[in-house]
Design a protein around this motif. Structure first.
Motif, PDB file in Angstrom:
ATOM      1  N   THR A 158       0.845  -1.189   0.000  1.00 37.36           N
ATOM      2  CA  THR A 158       0.000   0.000   0.000  1.00 37.36           C
ATOM      3  C   THR A 158       0.886   1.247   0.000  1.00 37.36           C
ATOM      4  O   THR A 158       2.071   1.183   0.297  1.00 37.36           O
ATOM      5  N   LEU A 159       0.262   2.376  -0.340  1.00 30.64           N
ATOM      6  CA  LEU A 159       0.941   3.666  -0.281  1.00 30.64           C
ATOM      7  C   LEU A 159       0.501   4.394   0.983  1.00 30.64           C
ATOM      8  O   LEU A 159      -0.700   4.594   1.203  1.00 30.64           O
ATOM      9  N   SER A 160       1.458   4.778   1.809  1.00 27.89           N
ATOM     10  CA  SER A 160       1.153   5.619   2.960  1.00 27.89           C
ATOM     11  C   SER A 160       0.912   7.037   2.447  1.00 27.89           C
ATOM     12  O   SER A 160       1.128   7.331   1.261  1.00 27.89           O
TER      13      SER A 160
ATOM     14  N   ASP B 230      -8.968   6.649  -0.513  1.00 28.52           N
ATOM     15  CA  ASP B 230      -8.962   5.649   0.552  1.00 28.52           C
ATOM     16  C   ASP B 230     -10.387   5.196   0.872  1.00 28.52           C
ATOM     17  O   ASP B 230     -10.961   5.547   1.895  1.00 28.52           O
ATOM     18  N   SER B 231     -10.931   4.383  -0.016  1.00 30.42           N
ATOM     19  CA  SER B 231     -12.339   3.984   0.093  1.00 30.42           C
ATOM     20  C   SER B 231     -12.632   3.127   1.321  1.00 30.42           C
ATOM     21  O   SER B 231     -13.743   3.133   1.829  1.00 30.42           O
ATOM     22  N   ASN B 232     -11.633   2.394   1.811  1.00 26.46           N
ATOM     23  CA  ASN B 232     -11.871   1.561   2.988  1.00 26.46           C
ATOM     24  C   ASN B 232     -11.396   2.235   4.281  1.00 26.46           C
ATOM     25  O   ASN B 232     -11.395   1.618   5.338  1.00 26.46           O
ATOM     26  N   ASN B 233     -10.981   3.506   4.177  1.00 29.22           N
ATOM     27  CA  ASN B 233     -10.605   4.318   5.340  1.00 29.22           C
ATOM     28  C   ASN B 233      -9.543   3.690   6.237  1.00 29.22           C
ATOM     29  O   ASN B 233      -9.601   3.821   7.456  1.00 29.22           O
ATOM     30  N   ASP B 234      -8.549   3.047   5.617  1.00 30.78           N
ATOM     31  CA  ASP B 234      -7.470   2.465   6.411  1.00 30.78           C
ATOM     32  C   ASP B 234      -6.235   3.364   6.485  1.00 30.78           C
ATOM     33  O   ASP B 234      -5.222   2.992   7.052  1.00 30.78           O
TER      34      ASP B 234
ATOM     35  N   PHE C 240      -3.525  -0.947  -4.280  1.00 34.54           N
ATOM     36  CA  PHE C 240      -3.373  -0.909  -5.739  1.00 34.54           C
ATOM     37  C   PHE C 240      -4.697  -0.589  -6.436  1.00 34.54           C
ATOM     38  O   PHE C 240      -4.728   0.190  -7.387  1.00 34.54           O
ATOM     39  N   THR C 241      -5.792  -1.155  -5.967  1.00 38.84           N
ATOM     40  CA  THR C 241      -7.099  -0.898  -6.582  1.00 38.84           C
ATOM     41  C   THR C 241      -7.443   0.587  -6.491  1.00 38.84           C
ATOM     42  O   THR C 241      -7.902   1.188  -7.467  1.00 38.84           O
ATOM     43  N   GLU C 242      -7.209   1.176  -5.325  1.00 41.47           N
ATOM     44  CA  GLU C 242      -7.477   2.598  -5.144  1.00 41.47           C
ATOM     45  C   GLU C 242      -6.556   3.447  -6.032  1.00 41.47           C
ATOM     46  O   GLU C 242      -6.983   4.466  -6.585  1.00 41.47           O
ATOM     47  N   PHE C 243      -5.320   3.021  -6.210  1.00 42.41           N
ATOM     48  CA  PHE C 243      -4.369   3.699  -7.102  1.00 42.41           C
ATOM     49  C   PHE C 243      -4.856   3.657  -8.545  1.00 42.41           C
ATOM     50  O   PHE C 243      -4.813   4.668  -9.258  1.00 42.41           O
TER      51      PHE C 243
END
Length: 139
Positions: free
Chosen positions: A62-64, A97-101, A106-109
């Motif tokens: 993931t990307l921070s 950040d659709s899942n708010n984590d 990658f999907t969000e990217f």
């Protein structure tokens, strides 16, 4: 449909096997044959670009916020303008950040790249239509 499943399986296998970003880059380069289409090469570049920035801190898949900022600045600066602006980075992060984590996977990217591509295409179409109207008036 079989090709898509194969590609997804291949991507999944690459992620599971990843030991470092250098290993992933080497694997993706091996997939990048002379027979690959332009779109296949573009997809491989998206995967490589994501993993170039992911994992520098925290979760390597993931990307921070900091990794996202660096990626936006280095890779999309011409399209996004001032990615150094903390509020702008926070806005992009919040939108993606659709899942708010607190991280971008990658999907969000891919959603970000897709949305930017659509926006660029829309701009191109509008610009092209204005150009055609100008040339019609000259005739």
């Amino acid at each position: 449909m079989l090709a898509i499943a194969s590609c997804l399986h291949q991507h999944s296998s690459l992620i599971k096997e990843q030991k470092s970003s250098n290993h992933l880059t080497a694997r993706m380069s091996a997939l990048n044959s002379e027979n690959a289409s332009t779109l296949e090469n573009a997809m491989q570049l998206m995967i490589q670009t994501f993993h170039k920035y992911s994992g520098n801190e925290g979760d390597k898949y993931t990307l921070s916020r900091q990794e996202l900022k660096e990626m936006l600045t280095q890779e999309l600066g011409n399209y996004l303008g001032n990615a150094q602006d903390k509020d702008a980075v926070d806005k992009v992060m919040g939108d993606l950040d659709s899942n708010n984590d607190g991280e971008v996977d990658f999907t969000e990217f891919v959603i970000l790249v897709g949305a930017l591509t659509v926006a660029c295409n829309d701009f191109f179409l509008e610009y092209h239509e204005k150009d055609e109207k100008k040339s019609d008036k000259k005739e």
